[in-house]
Design an enzyme around this catalytic site. Sequence first.
Site, short mmCIF file in Angstrom:
data_model
loop_
_atom_site.label_atom_id
_atom_site.label_comp_id
_atom_site.label_asym_id
_atom_site.label_seq_id
_atom_site.Cartn_x
_atom_site.Cartn_y
_atom_site.Cartn_z
N ASP A 180 -1.54 -10.11 -26.27
CA ASP A 180 -1.33 -9.04 -25.37
C ASP A 180 -0.69 -9.61 -24.20
OD1 ASP A 180 -1.98 -6.07 -24.76
OD2 ASP A 180 -2.56 -6.93 -23.06
N ASN A 188 5.80 -3.83 -14.79
CA ASN A 188 6.76 -2.62 -14.96
C ASN A 188 6.70 -2.22 -13.57
OD1 ASN A 188 7.64 -2.50 -17.33
ND2 ASN A 188 6.20 -1.63 -18.15
N HIS A 193 11.00 -1.44 -15.18
CA HIS A 193 11.20 -1.32 -16.59
C HIS A 193 12.27 -2.20 -17.18
CE1 HIS A 193 8.12 1.62 -17.06
NE2 HIS A 193 8.48 2.41 -16.06
N ASP A 197 11.24 -4.73 -20.07
CA ASP A 197 11.74 -4.81 -21.15
C ASP A 197 12.05 -6.16 -21.73
OD1 ASP A 197 11.50 -2.35 -21.80
OD2 ASP A 197 13.59 -1.75 -21.34
N GLU A 223 2.61 -3.50 -25.07
CA GLU A 223 2.87 -4.90 -24.84
C GLU A 223 2.15 -5.90 -25.81
OE1 GLU A 223 -0.35 -3.30 -21.86
OE2 GLU A 223 1.49 -2.54 -23.02
#
Length: 312
Positions: A180, A188, A193, A197, A223
């Site tokens: 994680d 973010n 974002h 990404d 994630e």
Amino acid sequence: MTLPALNTKGFAVAIIDALSAHICVLDQNGVIIAINRAWRNFGVENAGDSGSSDIGIHYLKVCQSAKGPGSDEAGPFAVGVRSVLEGKAQSFQLEYPCHSPTELRWYMGRVTPLDIEQGGAVVSHQNITERKLLEFDLARLAATDPLTGAYNRRYFLEKANLEVARVKRFSGAASVVMIDIDRFKAVNDTYGHAMGDQALRSVAQTCQQALREIDVFARFGGEEFVILLPETNVDGAWRVAEKLRALLSETPIEHGGRTIAVTASFGVADVWPGDETVDGAIARADTALYEAKRSGRNCVKAFAAVQRATGT
């Protein structure tokens, strides 16, 4: 308007010569008695001969002694041809690979009876490479997360459950690692974002490059990523996870002229011989992952150690 009389034999030859499939006609014993233009041309391309020498060859014997590309399916195909020649089947077909040194190729072989008093069969080999490559592309897309290029959750569960069955049957070893990304929401919120990404793509790429070919790396959702490590006990899985943790912490994420650092937390668990599915191993690895997050993040925790520490 009256059409001129046609030579029946010449008409039939013209038709089969116009077909793209490689076609040969066998007599009742399996001997080649006729071939079409595509069959002849294939012989010229692959053997450097005229192809006409194939007439008179015993097709079944060729299949039984086949070597090289497509030879694994030659035996079963010969059985299918014989079943049609003997009247035991009305048709037979088989897909098979027949790769050359310069290209990948697949064919569909079909056999149907020759409807004449003496018997025999018509054998055709149709190139289906374009269709097979499309099928592979669709299968790859169905198994792949579009953002990261990693396998998706569904594919992972399919492969992992097969591995669980192997462990159960042969008392082997396998482990699961849950990953994680730490404080991903903050990435973010702070950088947008697009940077988030890019962080997901970078984590996936870094992990995939460090893993073995037999390992299965997938995006599990959001994630979170997951790894299946076949033939690996929990100690080996812990070492793999620690290696990945260090790599991720040392790999900056760059996007849009900005550079940031991300870390990840890891939970490790082995597959137990009593597991019916991979769900149990995932749950144990997730428990270890939660402990890694609770312990300050950017670390690796193994379920067995968490279990001993908590007495559960």
